[in-house]
Design an enzyme around this catalytic site. Structure first.
Site, PDB file in Angstrom:
ATOM      1  CG  LEU A  42      -2.566  -1.619   1.670  1.00  0.00           C
ATOM      2  CD1 LEU A  42      -1.375  -1.039   0.902  1.00  0.00           C
ATOM      3  CD2 LEU A  42      -3.846  -1.523   0.839  1.00  0.00           C
ATOM      4  CE1 TYR A 177     -11.175  -7.446  -1.938  1.00  0.00           C
ATOM      5  CE2 TYR A 177     -11.138  -7.086  -4.311  1.00  0.00           C
ATOM      6  CZ  TYR A 177     -10.659  -6.787  -3.051  1.00  0.00           C
ATOM      7  OH  TYR A 177      -9.665  -5.856  -2.896  1.00  0.00           O
ATOM      8  CB  THR A 212       0.175  -7.062   0.512  1.00  0.00           C
ATOM      9  OG1 THR A 212      -0.824  -8.014   0.118  1.00  0.00           O
ATOM     10  CG2 THR A 212      -0.114  -5.719  -0.160  1.00  0.00           C
TER      11      THR A 212
END
Length: 337
Positions: A42, A177, A212
Protein backbone atom coordinates in the site's frame (compact mmCIF):
# COMPACT_ATOMS: atom_id res chain seq x y z
CA UNK A 1 -38.81 18.81 23.17
CA UNK A 2 -37.77 15.59 21.47
CA UNK A 3 -36.14 16.08 18.07
CA UNK A 4 -37.09 13.45 15.45
CA UNK A 5 -34.24 11.19 14.41
CA UNK A 6 -34.94 11.87 10.74
CA UNK A 7 -34.45 15.58 11.34
CA UNK A 8 -31.11 14.93 13.06
CA UNK A 9 -30.01 12.70 10.18
CA UNK A 10 -31.07 15.29 7.60
CA UNK A 11 -29.15 18.00 9.46
CA UNK A 12 -26.04 15.82 9.61
CA UNK A 13 -26.20 15.05 5.88
CA UNK A 14 -26.71 18.74 5.09
CA UNK A 15 -23.75 19.74 7.27
CA UNK A 16 -21.54 17.16 5.58
CA UNK A 17 -22.58 18.33 2.12
CA UNK A 18 -21.95 21.95 3.09
CA UNK A 19 -18.51 21.08 4.44
CA UNK A 20 -17.54 19.34 1.21
CA UNK A 21 -18.79 22.31 -0.79
CA UNK A 22 -17.18 25.16 1.14
CA UNK A 23 -14.03 23.74 2.77
CA UNK A 24 -11.20 24.20 0.25
CA UNK A 25 -9.27 21.12 -0.81
CA UNK A 26 -5.60 20.79 0.01
CA UNK A 27 -3.61 21.04 -3.20
CA UNK A 28 -0.73 18.58 -3.55
CA UNK A 29 1.17 20.04 -6.49
CA UNK A 30 4.72 20.81 -5.37
CA UNK A 31 4.11 19.49 -1.84
CA UNK A 32 6.65 17.24 -0.13
CA UNK A 33 5.39 13.93 1.26
CA UNK A 34 7.05 11.33 3.50
CA UNK A 35 5.56 7.81 3.29
CA UNK A 36 6.65 5.23 5.85
CA UNK A 37 6.64 1.66 4.60
CA UNK A 38 6.76 3.19 1.14
CA UNK A 39 8.86 0.59 -0.66
CA UNK A 40 6.10 -1.94 -1.30
CA UNK A 41 2.41 -2.77 -0.89
CA UNK A 42 0.00 0.00 0.00
CA UNK A 43 2.85 2.41 0.72
CA UNK A 44 4.05 2.08 -2.86
CA UNK A 45 0.50 2.60 -4.15
CA UNK A 46 0.13 5.72 -1.98
CA UNK A 47 3.45 7.09 -3.23
CA UNK A 48 2.32 6.60 -6.83
CA UNK A 49 -0.95 8.42 -6.10
CA UNK A 50 0.81 11.42 -4.53
CA UNK A 51 3.15 11.59 -7.54
CA UNK A 52 0.17 11.60 -9.91
CA UNK A 53 -1.10 14.68 -8.09
CA UNK A 54 2.15 16.56 -8.52
CA UNK A 55 3.77 15.97 -5.14
CA UNK A 56 7.36 15.06 -4.35
CA UNK A 57 7.68 11.85 -2.35
CA UNK A 58 10.23 10.42 0.08
CA UNK A 59 9.99 6.71 0.87
CA UNK A 60 11.10 5.40 4.26
CA UNK A 61 11.65 1.63 4.68
CA UNK A 62 14.26 -0.74 6.12
CA UNK A 63 15.54 -2.49 2.98
CA UNK A 64 17.79 -0.35 0.69
CA UNK A 65 17.48 -2.79 -2.24
CA UNK A 66 13.70 -2.79 -1.93
CA UNK A 67 13.70 1.01 -1.85
CA UNK A 68 15.83 1.13 -4.98
CA UNK A 69 13.40 -1.14 -6.86
CA UNK A 70 10.47 0.98 -5.69
CA UNK A 71 12.13 4.21 -6.87
CA UNK A 72 12.86 2.67 -10.26
CA UNK A 73 9.26 1.50 -10.55
CA UNK A 74 7.86 4.92 -9.63
CA UNK A 75 10.17 6.84 -11.96
CA UNK A 76 9.15 10.51 -11.76
CA UNK A 77 12.68 11.84 -12.13
CA UNK A 78 13.88 13.86 -9.17
CA UNK A 79 10.53 13.80 -7.39
CA UNK A 80 11.31 10.53 -5.54
CA UNK A 81 13.83 10.19 -2.73
CA UNK A 82 14.50 7.15 -0.55
CA UNK A 83 15.65 6.85 3.07
CA UNK A 84 16.60 3.51 4.63
CA UNK A 85 15.54 3.31 8.24
CA UNK A 86 13.48 1.54 10.91
CA UNK A 87 10.36 3.33 12.16
CA UNK A 88 10.93 1.93 15.65
CA UNK A 89 14.28 3.77 15.96
CA UNK A 90 13.98 7.44 16.87
CA UNK A 91 17.37 8.31 15.39
CA UNK A 92 16.24 6.85 12.03
CA UNK A 93 13.06 8.93 12.19
CA UNK A 94 14.99 12.11 12.93
CA UNK A 95 17.38 11.34 10.08
CA UNK A 96 14.48 10.75 7.68
CA UNK A 97 12.89 14.09 8.58
CA UNK A 98 16.23 15.85 8.15
CA UNK A 99 16.69 14.19 4.75
CA UNK A 100 13.26 15.32 3.53
CA UNK A 101 13.99 18.88 4.63
CA UNK A 102 17.41 18.80 2.96
CA UNK A 103 16.19 17.36 -0.35
CA UNK A 104 12.73 18.94 -0.66
CA UNK A 105 13.13 22.04 1.48
CA UNK A 106 10.57 20.97 4.08
CA UNK A 107 7.74 18.55 4.87
CA UNK A 108 4.10 19.15 4.00
CA UNK A 109 2.46 15.73 4.36
CA UNK A 110 3.36 12.84 6.67
CA UNK A 111 1.89 9.42 5.82
CA UNK A 112 2.15 6.87 8.63
CA UNK A 113 1.64 3.67 6.66
CA UNK A 114 4.31 1.21 7.88
CA UNK A 115 2.84 -1.68 9.82
CA UNK A 116 2.94 -5.31 10.87
CA UNK A 117 0.23 -7.94 10.75
CA UNK A 118 0.02 -11.30 12.48
CA UNK A 119 -2.62 -13.92 11.71
CA UNK A 120 -3.52 -16.83 13.96
CA UNK A 121 -5.56 -17.93 17.01
CA UNK A 122 -5.33 -15.75 20.10
CA UNK A 123 -4.19 -18.85 22.01
CA UNK A 124 -1.00 -18.88 19.92
CA UNK A 125 -0.28 -15.16 20.34
CA UNK A 126 2.16 -14.12 23.07
CA UNK A 127 2.43 -10.88 25.01
CA UNK A 128 5.61 -10.22 23.03
CA UNK A 129 3.55 -10.34 19.82
CA UNK A 130 1.27 -7.63 21.17
CA UNK A 131 4.18 -5.46 22.32
CA UNK A 132 6.03 -5.78 19.01
CA UNK A 133 3.06 -4.86 16.85
CA UNK A 134 2.09 -1.97 19.13
CA UNK A 135 5.59 -0.56 18.76
CA UNK A 136 5.37 -0.54 14.95
CA UNK A 137 1.68 0.16 14.35
CA UNK A 138 0.99 2.65 17.14
CA UNK A 139 4.03 4.06 18.91
CA UNK A 140 6.07 4.62 15.75
CA UNK A 141 3.35 6.85 14.17
CA UNK A 142 2.99 8.71 17.47
CA UNK A 143 6.74 9.26 17.74
CA UNK A 144 7.22 10.34 14.12
CA UNK A 145 4.21 12.65 14.11
CA UNK A 146 5.39 14.42 17.24
CA UNK A 147 8.89 14.80 15.81
CA UNK A 148 7.44 16.22 12.58
CA UNK A 149 4.99 18.61 14.27
CA UNK A 150 7.22 21.74 14.30
CA UNK A 151 7.78 21.48 10.54
CA UNK A 152 4.16 20.53 9.80
CA UNK A 153 2.99 23.43 11.94
CA UNK A 154 5.30 25.85 10.11
CA UNK A 155 3.95 24.73 6.73
CA UNK A 156 0.30 24.13 7.77
CA UNK A 157 0.74 20.51 6.77
CA UNK A 158 -1.27 17.33 7.00
CA UNK A 159 -0.96 13.85 8.51
CA UNK A 160 -2.44 10.61 7.19
CA UNK A 161 -2.72 7.65 9.58
CA UNK A 162 -3.44 4.31 7.91
CA UNK A 163 -5.49 2.33 10.40
CA UNK A 164 -7.90 -0.43 9.36
CA UNK A 165 -11.48 -1.60 9.65
CA UNK A 166 -9.77 -3.89 12.17
CA UNK A 167 -9.26 -0.72 14.21
CA UNK A 168 -13.03 -0.37 14.54
CA UNK A 169 -14.10 -4.02 14.69
CA UNK A 170 -11.90 -6.70 16.31
CA UNK A 171 -11.48 -9.39 13.64
CA UNK A 172 -10.98 -13.00 14.84
CA UNK A 173 -7.42 -14.36 14.44
CA UNK A 174 -6.07 -10.81 14.13
CA UNK A 175 -6.08 -9.91 17.84
CA UNK A 176 -2.69 -8.13 18.16
CA UNK A 177 -3.30 -6.31 14.87
CA UNK A 178 -6.77 -5.15 15.93
CA UNK A 179 -5.51 -3.98 19.33
CA UNK A 180 -2.77 -1.91 17.67
CA UNK A 181 -5.13 -0.45 15.08
CA UNK A 182 -7.79 0.40 17.70
CA UNK A 183 -5.06 2.31 19.52
CA UNK A 184 -4.00 4.02 16.28
CA UNK A 185 -7.61 5.04 15.59
CA UNK A 186 -7.84 6.60 19.04
CA UNK A 187 -4.52 8.32 18.49
CA UNK A 188 -5.83 9.74 15.23
CA UNK A 189 -8.86 11.24 16.95
CA UNK A 190 -6.69 12.79 19.66
CA UNK A 191 -4.19 14.22 17.18
CA UNK A 192 -6.96 15.62 14.96
CA UNK A 193 -8.50 17.45 17.92
CA UNK A 194 -5.28 18.82 19.37
CA UNK A 195 -3.33 19.60 16.20
CA UNK A 196 -6.18 21.63 14.68
CA UNK A 197 -5.13 24.62 16.79
CA UNK A 198 -1.75 24.50 15.04
CA UNK A 199 -3.29 24.43 11.55
CA UNK A 200 -2.30 20.77 11.05
CA UNK A 201 -5.08 18.45 9.87
CA UNK A 202 -4.94 14.75 10.77
CA UNK A 203 -6.88 12.16 8.77
CA UNK A 204 -7.30 8.53 9.87
CA UNK A 205 -8.42 6.02 7.25
CA UNK A 206 -9.96 2.61 7.94
CA UNK A 207 -9.55 0.47 4.82
CA UNK A 208 -10.95 -2.96 4.13
CA UNK A 209 -8.60 -5.75 3.03
CA UNK A 210 -6.70 -4.70 -0.07
CA UNK A 211 -4.96 -6.49 -2.92
CA UNK A 212 -1.43 -5.30 -2.11
CA UNK A 213 0.38 -8.65 -2.24
CA UNK A 214 1.37 -8.19 1.40
CA UNK A 215 0.14 -11.48 2.98
CA UNK A 216 3.48 -13.09 2.14
CA UNK A 217 5.09 -10.59 4.56
CA UNK A 218 2.66 -11.34 7.41
CA UNK A 219 3.49 -13.63 10.32
CA UNK A 220 1.17 -16.65 10.60
CA UNK A 221 0.72 -18.74 13.72
CA UNK A 222 -1.19 -21.87 14.58
CA UNK A 223 -1.79 -24.16 11.60
CA UNK A 224 0.50 -22.21 9.31
CA UNK A 225 -0.63 -23.38 5.88
CA UNK A 226 -4.35 -23.22 6.71
CA UNK A 227 -4.04 -19.81 8.34
CA UNK A 228 -2.08 -18.42 5.42
CA UNK A 229 -4.39 -19.94 2.82
CA UNK A 230 -7.41 -18.32 4.49
CA UNK A 231 -5.69 -14.96 4.99
CA UNK A 232 -4.25 -14.79 1.47
CA UNK A 233 -7.52 -15.92 -0.16
CA UNK A 234 -9.68 -13.34 1.63
CA UNK A 235 -7.08 -10.64 0.97
CA UNK A 236 -7.24 -11.33 -2.77
CA UNK A 237 -10.96 -11.95 -3.20
CA UNK A 238 -12.46 -9.39 -5.63
CA UNK A 239 -15.80 -9.66 -3.80
CA UNK A 240 -14.29 -8.58 -0.48
CA UNK A 241 -10.96 -6.88 -1.06
CA UNK A 242 -10.22 -3.58 -2.77
CA UNK A 243 -7.71 -2.85 -5.51
CA UNK A 244 -4.73 -1.14 -3.88
CA UNK A 245 -4.63 1.69 -6.43
CA UNK A 246 -8.30 2.45 -5.78
CA UNK A 247 -7.74 2.32 -2.02
CA UNK A 248 -4.77 4.70 -2.29
CA UNK A 249 -6.78 7.16 -4.37
CA UNK A 250 -9.61 7.21 -1.81
CA UNK A 251 -7.20 7.65 1.09
CA UNK A 252 -5.51 10.61 -0.56
CA UNK A 253 -8.95 12.04 -1.39
CA UNK A 254 -9.82 11.88 2.33
CA UNK A 255 -6.61 13.72 3.21
CA UNK A 256 -7.15 16.36 0.53
CA UNK A 257 -10.72 16.97 1.74
CA UNK A 258 -9.56 17.25 5.34
CA UNK A 259 -11.70 14.42 6.72
CA UNK A 260 -11.03 13.41 10.31
CA UNK A 261 -11.85 9.77 9.52
CA UNK A 262 -12.87 7.76 6.49
CA UNK A 263 -13.82 4.16 5.81
CA UNK A 264 -12.28 2.89 2.58
CA UNK A 265 -14.11 0.10 0.75
CA UNK A 266 -17.69 -1.13 0.87
CA UNK A 267 -17.04 -4.04 3.22
CA UNK A 268 -15.24 -1.73 5.67
CA UNK A 269 -18.14 0.71 5.61
CA UNK A 270 -20.68 -2.10 6.08
CA UNK A 271 -18.79 -3.66 8.99
CA UNK A 272 -18.16 -0.29 10.60
CA UNK A 273 -21.84 0.64 10.50
CA UNK A 274 -22.86 -2.82 11.74
CA UNK A 275 -20.57 -2.38 14.75
CA UNK A 276 -21.92 1.12 15.45
CA UNK A 277 -25.61 0.27 15.02
CA UNK A 278 -25.76 -3.33 16.25
CA UNK A 279 -22.70 -4.05 18.39
CA UNK A 280 -24.15 -7.10 20.14
CA UNK A 281 -25.28 -8.73 16.91
CA UNK A 282 -21.90 -8.00 15.31
CA UNK A 283 -20.10 -9.51 18.30
CA UNK A 284 -22.28 -12.63 18.16
CA UNK A 285 -21.67 -13.11 14.43
CA UNK A 286 -17.90 -12.72 14.88
CA UNK A 287 -17.91 -15.15 17.80
CA UNK A 288 -19.79 -17.67 15.67
CA UNK A 289 -17.40 -17.21 12.75
CA UNK A 290 -14.43 -18.00 15.00
CA UNK A 291 -15.70 -21.59 15.28
CA UNK A 292 -15.07 -22.01 11.54
CA UNK A 293 -11.42 -20.91 11.68
CA UNK A 294 -8.38 -23.20 12.09
CA UNK A 295 -7.86 -24.40 15.67
CA UNK A 296 -4.81 -23.43 17.77
CA UNK A 297 -1.73 -25.63 17.96
CA UNK A 298 0.60 -26.52 20.82
CA UNK A 299 3.38 -24.34 19.38
CA UNK A 300 3.49 -20.52 19.41
CA UNK A 301 6.06 -20.40 16.62
CA UNK A 302 5.24 -18.07 13.77
CA UNK A 303 6.49 -18.12 10.19
CA UNK A 304 6.40 -15.54 7.38
CA UNK A 305 3.52 -16.07 4.99
CA UNK A 306 5.91 -16.74 2.13
CA UNK A 307 7.09 -19.86 4.01
CA UNK A 308 3.54 -21.17 4.35
CA UNK A 309 2.68 -21.10 0.65
CA UNK A 310 0.80 -24.06 -0.83
CA UNK A 311 0.08 -24.94 -4.43
CA UNK A 312 -3.25 -23.09 -4.23
CA UNK A 313 -1.86 -19.83 -2.81
CA UNK A 314 1.29 -19.91 -4.93
CA UNK A 315 -0.74 -20.13 -8.14
CA UNK A 316 -3.50 -17.67 -7.26
CA UNK A 317 -3.27 -15.32 -10.29
CA UNK A 318 -4.79 -12.31 -8.50
CA UNK A 319 -2.40 -12.69 -5.60
CA UNK A 320 0.64 -13.17 -7.82
CA UNK A 321 -0.20 -10.12 -9.92
CA UNK A 322 -0.53 -7.97 -6.80
CA UNK A 323 2.82 -9.25 -5.50
CA UNK A 324 4.53 -8.32 -8.77
CA UNK A 325 2.81 -4.96 -9.07
CA UNK A 326 3.57 -3.79 -5.54
CA UNK A 327 7.18 -4.96 -5.15
CA UNK A 328 6.40 -7.79 -2.72
CA UNK A 329 8.58 -10.48 -4.32
CA UNK A 330 11.86 -9.24 -2.90
CA UNK A 331 13.75 -9.26 -6.19
CA UNK A 332 12.62 -12.76 -7.20
CA UNK A 333 11.87 -13.48 -10.84
CA UNK A 334 8.34 -12.42 -11.73
CA UNK A 335 5.97 -15.17 -10.79
CA UNK A 336 8.74 -17.58 -9.72
CA UNK A 337 9.35 -18.84 -6.18
Amino acid sequence: MRIPKRLILAAAVTALAARRQFVPRYGLTGRSVLVTGGSRGLGLALAAEFLKRGARVALLARDPAELERAAEQLGAGGRVHTVAGDVTREDDLQRALAEVTRVFGGLDVLVNNAGLIQSGPLANMTEADFRRIMEVNTFAPLRLTRLALPELRRRQGRVLLVSSVGGKVAVPHLAPYSVSKFALSGLGQALHAEFAQHGVNVTTVHPTVMRTGSPRQATVKGQHEKEYALFATVDNSPLISLDADVAARRMVDALVRGHAEAFVGGSALLLGYAQALAPQLTADVLALSTRLLPAPTASDQGVPGREAETFVTRHNPIKREAERTFNELGGEESGEE
